[in-house]
Design a protein around this motif. Structure first.
Motif, PDB file in Angstrom:
ATOM      1  N   TYR A 466       0.745  -1.111   0.038  1.00  0.00           N
ATOM      2  CA  TYR A 466       0.040  -0.118   0.047  1.00  0.00           C
ATOM      3  C   TYR A 466       0.706   1.332   0.094  1.00  0.00           C
ATOM      4  O   TYR A 466       0.669   2.108  -0.781  1.00  0.00           O
ATOM      5  N   VAL A 469       2.500   1.943  -3.498  1.00  0.00           N
ATOM      6  CA  VAL A 469       1.459   2.428  -4.449  1.00  0.00           C
ATOM      7  C   VAL A 469       1.114   3.924  -4.274  1.00  0.00           C
ATOM      8  O   VAL A 469       1.057   4.676  -4.992  1.00  0.00           O
ATOM      9  N   ARG A 470       1.118   4.273  -2.872  1.00  0.00           N
ATOM     10  CA  ARG A 470       0.652   5.433  -2.601  1.00  0.00           C
ATOM     11  C   ARG A 470       1.694   6.508  -2.880  1.00  0.00           C
ATOM     12  O   ARG A 470       1.646   7.682  -3.381  1.00  0.00           O
ATOM     13  N   ALA A 473       2.590   5.602  -7.298  1.00  0.00           N
ATOM     14  CA  ALA A 473       1.474   5.161  -8.131  1.00  0.00           C
ATOM     15  C   ALA A 473       1.703   5.444  -9.612  1.00  0.00           C
ATOM     16  O   ALA A 473       0.812   4.713 -10.302  1.00  0.00           O
ATOM     17  N   THR A 474       2.544   6.552  -9.968  1.00  0.00           N
ATOM     18  CA  THR A 474       2.508   6.734 -11.446  1.00  0.00           C
ATOM     19  C   THR A 474       3.698   5.913 -12.199  1.00  0.00           C
ATOM     20  O   THR A 474       3.849   6.325 -13.285  1.00  0.00           O
ATOM     21  N   LEU A 479       4.473  -0.874 -10.543  1.00  0.00           N
ATOM     22  CA  LEU A 479       3.152  -1.502 -10.375  1.00  0.00           C
ATOM     23  C   LEU A 479       3.088  -2.831 -11.182  1.00  0.00           C
ATOM     24  O   LEU A 479       2.449  -3.568 -10.430  1.00  0.00           O
ATOM     25  N   THR A 483       1.620  -6.004  -9.223  1.00  0.00           N
ATOM     26  CA  THR A 483       0.459  -6.774  -9.312  1.00  0.00           C
ATOM     27  C   THR A 483       0.717  -7.962  -9.597  1.00  0.00           C
ATOM     28  O   THR A 483      -0.063  -9.130  -8.985  1.00  0.00           O
ATOM     29  N   VAL A 507      -6.567   1.266  -2.410  1.00  0.00           N
ATOM     30  CA  VAL A 507      -5.657   1.865  -3.288  1.00  0.00           C
ATOM     31  C   VAL A 507      -6.752   2.222  -4.571  1.00  0.00           C
ATOM     32  O   VAL A 507      -7.924   2.008  -4.815  1.00  0.00           O
ATOM     33  N   GLY A 508      -6.001   3.328  -5.111  1.00  0.00           N
ATOM     34  CA  GLY A 508      -6.500   3.947  -6.482  1.00  0.00           C
ATOM     35  C   GLY A 508      -6.656   3.100  -7.500  1.00  0.00           C
ATOM     36  O   GLY A 508      -6.181   1.995  -7.404  1.00  0.00           O
ATOM     37  N   GLU A 510      -4.703   3.034 -10.237  1.00  0.00           N
ATOM     38  CA  GLU A 510      -3.610   2.363 -10.910  1.00  0.00           C
ATOM     39  C   GLU A 510      -2.882   1.029 -10.434  1.00  0.00           C
ATOM     40  O   GLU A 510      -2.498   0.299 -11.180  1.00  0.00           O
ATOM     41  N   LEU A 511      -3.375   0.820  -9.416  1.00  0.00           N
ATOM     42  CA  LEU A 511      -2.818  -0.749  -8.838  1.00  0.00           C
ATOM     43  C   LEU A 511      -4.391  -1.595  -8.894  1.00  0.00           C
ATOM     44  O   LEU A 511      -4.323  -2.724  -9.122  1.00  0.00           O
TER      45      LEU A 511
END
Lengths: 874, 495
Positions: A466, A469-470, A473-474, A479, A483, A507-508, A510-511
């Motif tokens: 987490y 990813v935070r 994220a870009t 990522l 995944t 998470v957003g 993106e993931l």
């Protein structure tokens, strides 16, 4: 109750400590406070037992003496006990002083009218000054510790009533210069000084010679209750507000001392700092925090005093001392720390954050300090954790996490690594931080995958994912492997399903999006009959949607035969619900029918049949609405409750953000009364709209609701006319609520932003004046205003367009006589029955003189504001 | 900077509550201020029972680890410091400073002198570091020279009186609780103006100064091409100065021999009065070069009465004292092991003891061992699934020794055999334990003649040195092993 033995007291105190509330509610609770006070004078109890009684009163005064009167009486009794002690050494004097202080403060009894306060304060001050109090205050050997204790009591009183000792600053300085105990006096003086500076600065007053060294308190009563009263209203945070804020914001107004005051202040601070090495490290830290805060708001007081202390402090491993240095850094920034000093401080922090000789909690705190480091010139937004600019990769390398670290250290270091990865430019290299990050996450997943391993290692793995990813994220390079890795982890240990659902919730996209797909593929490729079925169903309920429907349905079809108990059937129905919500129709109907036939459990069977009926009879969006959980309440595990909520949602009025924009349009044509022309815009189709209005302050008669059958975005709507019936000629605001139906059939309710009704919105022209004598008509109106009304003159500023433009724009309908450019006579009717008359005279440079009269004096200020505001709106 | 309450809780896994509050102390006057400062976000200090339960839950010390509980296990509930929020009676108690050490949980709640929502950063709260210092002080007091539970209980019973002295109103006056104990006992000592608060009385008797340097050496050895071995020395210099007078001045110089390794990351005791900037800046963060400051390291100070740690340092010596490899291969229920250890020629070959511990995790009990050692003897702990190779006092002349053998395991039964999260499959290590007296790996020593004492009488000066191993791991080179970033970087530098 008679005197109690030591054992009885021990039992009683034990019972009390186990649960004070239970004890106080019991039969013995009421008497405890009284018994305790009387037993302190008993000759049968040992001193040790009495000390333990006092210890209790130090911790629980509010329970023992719950109100101000009881606290006052208790403090009086404690002071009496103190005075009555025989003149031999006793262990009771210190705790009695502490207890009396605590009782007064905790019971809110401290104040100029409290008899006990009036006894305690002079006693404490005498003890602190080491004045002779006679034999009753014990042998000489006890004087020194009592002096220190008195200082502590005074410090606590000053903490709780800031400003109380404002009159004693000079006295305390004198004592510190003589033979007083250094630490208690230093801390007391520093606190009193800080409080006095803060309060005086707020009041805009100077120090008024408060700091002049004196042997006795200057003039009369040393207690500054007035200052304490000031202090009470704004108990100041001791911490320099952090991150460094503008001076006003941090509540500390700027004080500009006179040269003489500044000199005294410098002398006092230097005196405190010079002897600070005699204080214990924790007390040194307190002194630095206090002085930093005290000097922060002072103009022209460079914090150079602190410089000589800094090198010594930077060398130590003491948490409090380094923390105090950081406080000074935050308070003074570049004024105290050059860029080189900042680099050195960061270096020491980096060393401390990983030094093998320091304990883990200290490492973690230093890591936090690095991430929240008060930089001289921060780049990022305030209050967000970031890697300091000067913390280069070289310094960061020692702080990189490894699997061998404790979980908290790993997370803290991981955060730093992520922040460094963001800046890292050698992406994709074999040994880049990013590559290392991947290996680390893989290691964490391997640990989490261990069958029977502790929950903590699974949690750690998901927390780390987490966090990554935070921060990153870009970055697809991070990522994608994450995944895949997580999907493999699920394959290895499906029991972690709740963690996966939790992660997907947090998470957003993106993931979240790729992970959904990966997990769905992972699940539907399973045979669907193993022990992990309930976990698979839990995951599917979260990730199933319209995509790859046939595979999902295939899995569910195969799994249905193995769902033999109620729980599994409900889990499978949960997945069906998710598919219904996502609008997956084809194929699902077959499955539901099959379930309704196949299952033996009537509940499962009925649900399947219900879903089938819903699917067959409701359109897509409505179905989603019927099954969707209500946004207001969390979903319960029971599917029955979830469904009930869905249906209830259709039947009830929902609170929703309005898809409607309402505004006041141009002034309409005048009717009998003022009319607001409203313009409506919608963002989505809205049916059966009802707008309800409420007048703030009830200045107008209640307004009728407005109904609109149908509104569509992009399609113009004719303006709505809202007739106002003022009870008084005053502007107001209208609260607006909208009730409407959405295309999905839900009835919604929304609050719209209030609509302003301006003063000018109420203006009405007079009925047509007689053709020949307009001037006479105006003059008659003008004269009729007095004596009941009021007259005034003001200067109405003109914009570049000049008088004519102003009149034609704002006053045209109300002009009775116009003689441009020399004068205009304007008559305005203000409902219900007032009038406003204006005489605009020859315009001069930049403005026009206006004389105006009204028959209602309450209109005068409104008219004034209106006229002054005209030029701004031209 | 004050504390609202302090607790000591013993962690007792397996009991119904999993713990007992051994000591607690509340500060009502501070609580009064908390109510004002925190305003609407104020949450009162709970009673001991609810606090115990909430804290153990948050620290994962209850025996209910079975299920996923969102408030504790959610991925977004990330704790990166020993400061927690506890859910109690619908409110959120924060910040709770807490840590577990030797089965004892130390906890306190510092006062935050502003509103708690939004939460201010920890760095801005002066009470946080004060709270840590208080808890460290209590921990030192409880465990310094403590030998058994009776002694622990005695010390716990002394705590209320000590905190009455050291922290009467919640604001800590001295983290050294031993000082407070002494000040209770020496109440009659007359003080003079310049008496430091950290020194309760004065020493009377024969003047003497004792200095001991203890170095611990850590290492991670892999015997792999792509991963570099790492090692580090951590030194502690402990002093006890029995000198007359209130503020005697002492200067101790630490020296290195010509080929000695520079001291880095030096942290000093607060009684050190000044520091050379070279000492302040020499750090392991920088790449090593020949220009590094190599002493003498001078520490002028005014000693407290008790024994104290004058300074800590680290150092990067050129070679590890013992270099070795460990190879382990799994073959069904057996593993084959080969160990080779070599003592570096520069190291003093005179140990107080030297042992290699070889644990086997996540396996059943040892049923059979066949082995050959070139030196020393092997002890087998069947139930604990581990071997101990006792090497003894000296390495042989060749300085190199080896062990090879085959270990057979029985069926795994979960309760008895050790579980480990890292040693999965072939991942395994051996750990070296050794101690060498009168020796330091850096060469660091305190020359008796360089100790300057400004006090009456000529003191007797004694110095001691020792080297001990700590976290000295040699990983199985035939399987993956946990690495640090440093190991990877070093390889890149060397290549």
């Amino acid at each position: 109750m008679g005197p109690l033995s030591r054992e009885t007291w021990a039992q009683r105190l034990g019972a009390f400590r186990a649960s004070p509330s239970t004890f106080m509610a019991g039969p013995e609770g009421e008497d405890l406070g009284r018994d305790l006070l009387s037993e302190l004078r008993s000759e049968k109890l040992s001193e040790q037992t009495k000390v333990s009684l006092l210890a209790l009163s130090l911790e629980y005064p509010a329970q023992l003496w719950p109100d101000g009167t009881a606290a006052e009486a208790a403090a009086t009794s404690l002071l009496d006990t103190l005075v009555l002690l025989p003149p031999r050494p006793s262990a009771l004097r210190r705790p009695l002083l502490l207890a009396a202080t605590t009782a007064l403060v905790a019971g809110d009894a401290l104040g100029p009218t409290s008899e006990a306060s009036r006894r305690l304060l002079p006693l404490l001050l005498c003890l602190a000054c080491s004045r002779d109090l006679g034999r009753c205050f014990g042998p000489a050997s006890e004087q020194r510790p009592l002096q220190a204790t008195a200082c502590e009591c005074l410090r606590e009183l000053e903490s709780c009533k800031p400003g109380l000792l404002g009159g004693c600053l000079g006295l305390l300085r004198g004592l510190l210069g003589q033979e007083g105990p250094v630490q208690p006096l230093s801390l007391l003086l520093a606190l009193a000084l800080r409080n006095a500076l803060v309060i005086q600065a707020k009041a805009g007053a100077g120090l008024q010679g408060m700091l002049m060294a004196a042997d006795t308190p200057s003039g009369g009563d040393p207690w500054n209750w007035a200052l304490a009263e000031e202090g009470d209203t704004h108990l100041q945070p001791q911490a320099p507000s952090w991150p460094p804020a503008v001076e006003e914001e941090c509540g500390l107004a700027v004080l500009e001392p006179s040269p003489e005051e500044a000199r005294e202040l410098r002398a006092a601070v230097a005196q405190l700092l010079d002897t600070s090495y005699l204080l214990t490290p924790v007390a040194q830290a307190q002194l630095l925090w206090l002085l930093g805060w005290a000097l922060r708001g002072l103009r022209g007081q460079p914090p150079v005093f602190f410089k000589p202390q800094l090198v010594r402090l930077l060398g130590t491993a003491q948490l409090t001392l380094l923390h105090a240095v950081l406080a000074l850094k935050a308070a003074f920034g570049e004024a105290l720390f050059t860029a080189q000093d900042e680099a050195l401080l960061l270096r020491r922090l980096t060393v401390a954050a990983q030094h093998p000789a320091l304990p883990l909690p200290a490492h973690l705190f230093y890591l936090h300090c690095l991430l929240s480091f008060p930089e001289n010139w921060p780049l990022g937004p305030m209050g967000e954790e970031a890697a300091p600019l000067l913390l280069g990769p070289q310094m960061g390398h020692g702080l990189v996490p490894s699997l061998l670290h404790d979980p908290m250290a790993l997370l803290a270091r991981l955060h730093l690594l992520c922040l460094l990865c963001v800046e890292d430019e050698e992406k994709g290299q074999e040994r880049s931080p990013q590559h290392y990050l991947e290996e680390l996450l893989a290691g964490l997943r391997q640990r989490a995958a261990l069958d029977g391993g502790p929950r903590a290692s699974a949690t750690l793995c998901f927390q780390a994912s987490y966090l990554v990813v935070r921060c990153l994220a870009t970055q697809p390079t991070v990522l994608t492997p994450l995944t895949h890795g997580l999907a493999r982890l699920y394959h290895a240990r499906p029991a972690l399903a709740p963690h996966f659902v939790d992660l997907l919730n947090r998470v957003g996209p993106e993931l979240g999006e790729p992970l959904r797909v990966a997990l769905r593929q992972e699940v539907v490729s399973q045979p669907g009959r193993d022990e992990a079925l309930r976990w698979h169903l839990q995951i599917l309920a979260k990730v199933a949607d319209g995509d790859a429907l046939s595979a999902t349905l295939g899995f569910l079809g195969a799994a249905a035969a193995h769902c033999t108990d109620w729980g599994l059937q409900q889990a499978l129905l949960g997945v069906c619900r998710a598919l219904l919500r996502a609008g997956a129709g084809d194929g699902l109907a077959d499955l539901l029918q099959a379930l309704a036939r196949q299952w033996e459990d009537p509940d499962g069977r009925d649900h399947a049949r219900l879903y089938y009926i819903l699917l067959a009879h409701l359109s897509g969006p409505k179905l989603g609405m019927a099954l969707g959980p209500s946004p207001a309440a969390p979903t319960l595990a029971s599917s029955l409750v979830a469904e009930n909520q869905g249906f209830a949602a259709v039947l009830m009025v929902q609170e929703a953000p309005a898809p409607i924009r309402l505004s006041v349009g141009p002034r309409g044509v005048a009717g009998a009364g003022p009319v607001l022309q409203l313009q409506l815009e919608v963002l989505e189709p809205v049916f059966s709209l009802e707008l309800r209005f409420r007048v703030q302050g009830q200045l107008y008669a209640p307004l009728e609701a407005v109904h609109v059958p149908c509104l569509c975005p992009g399609r113009p709507c004719r303006p709505l006319l809202l007739s106002l019936q003022p009870r008084r000629p005053a502007p107001t605001r209208l609260d607006v609520r909208a009730l409407y139906t959405t295309p999905t059939g839900l009835t919604c309710h929304a609050h719209l932003p209030p609509l302003p009704v301006n003063f000018a919105d109420l203006f009405l022209p007079f009925p047509q004046a007689p053709e020949g004598d307009k001037l006479g008509f105006f003059e008659a109106l003008w004269d009729s205003c007095l004596p009941k009304g009021a007259e005034s003159r003001l200067w109405c500023p003109l914009g570049p367009q000049g008088l004519e433009a102003l009149v034609s724009r704002h006053l045209e309908p109300f002009v009775v006589v116009a003689q441009p450019p020399t004068s205009y006579l304007v008559a305005i009717r203000l409902p219900p029955d007032s009038r406003l008359l204006l005489r605009l005279e020859v315009a001069q440079a930049g403005g026009v003189p206006v004389a105006f009269r009204t028959d209602d004096w309450t209109v005068l200020p409104l008219a004034g504001d209106y006229l002054r505001g005209l030029s701004a709106t031209v | 900077m004050a504390q609202r309450a302090v607790w000591l809780i013993s962690h007792e896994p397996g009991t119904p509550l999993c713990g007992t509050v051994r000591f607690s102390r509340r500060y009502p006057t501070v609580e009064k201020r908390a109510k004002v400062f925190n305003g609407a976000s104020y949450v009162p200090i709970p009673e001991d029972g609810p606090f115990l339960k909430a804290l153990l839950f948050e620290l994962r010390l209850l025996d209910d680890d079975k299920d996923f509980i969102e408030s504790r296990d959610s991925c977004s509930h990330i704790n990166k410091t020993s400061v927690y929020r506890l859910l109690i009676g619908g409110g959120e108690l924060w910040p709770v400073v807490a840590f577990l050490k030797n089965n004892m949980i130390y906890a306190c709640v510092p006062l935050v002198e502003q509103t708690l929502s939004p939460r201010p950063p920890l760095i801005s709260i002066s009470g946080i570091s004060q709270g840590f210092e208080l808890l460290f002080g209590v921990q030192d007091f409880l465990y310094l020279n403590q030998k058994n539970d009776t002694e622990l209980n005695t010390k716990l019973n002394q705590l209320p009186d000590l905190l009455l002295q050291a922290c009467p109103f919640g604001t800590l006056l001295d983290a050294n609780l031993q000082n407070s104990l002494d000040s209770i006992n020496f109440a009659s000592v007359m003080h003079s103006q310049k008496q430091p608060a950290w020194k309760v009385g004065t020493y009377k008797g024969k003047p003497q100064v004792s200095i001991s340097i203890t170095e611990k050496v850590k290492s991670m050895q892999y015997d792999k091409q792509d991963i570099a071995d790492t090692w580090q020395v951590v030194g502690t210099v402990t002093c006890k100065c029995d000198l007359e007078g209130i503020m005697p001045n002492v200067t101790i110089s630490l020296s290195l021999p010509t080929n000695g390794s520079p001291l880095q990351d030096i942290l000093v005791h607060p009684c050190v009065t000044s520091l050379d900037s070279a000492i302040l800046t020499s750090s392991s963060i920088d790449a090593m070069d020949d220009s590094a400051f190599s002493g003498p390291y001078k520490f002028p100070f005014t000693p407290p009465l008790e024994s104290f740690n004058l300074c800590y340092y680290t150092s990067q010596v050129p070679v590890p004292p013992i270099l070795g490899f460990y190879q382990m291969k799994e073959e069904e229920v057996q593993v084959k092991i080969t160990v080779n250890l070599k003592l570096h020629e520069s190291v003093k070959n005179n140990f107080e003891f030297c042992e290699a511990h070889i644990p086997f995790y996540n396996r059943g009990p040892i049923t059979h061992v066949e082995y050959k050692v070139s030196f020393g003897q092997l002890e087998v702990f069947r139930e604990k699934s581990s071997l101990i190779w006792i090497i003894g006092q000296k390495f042989p002349k060749s300085m190199e020794i080896s062990l090879s053998g085959t270990v057979t395991f029985g069926a795994k039964s979960h309760e008895k055999q050790p579980f480990d999260e890292i040693c999965i499959g072939g991942t395994a290590y051996l750990k070296l334990h050794f101690k060498i007296l009168d020796y330091t790996l850096t060469g660091c020593y305190a020359d008796q003649h360089s100790v300057q004492v400004f006090a009456s009488g000529k003191p007797k000066i004694s110095t001691h040195r020792k080297l001990i191993s700590s976290d000295y791991y040699i990983w199985n080179s035939k399987a993956p092993a946990p690495v640090t970033y440093g190991s990877l970087l070093l390889v890149r530098c060397h290549n």
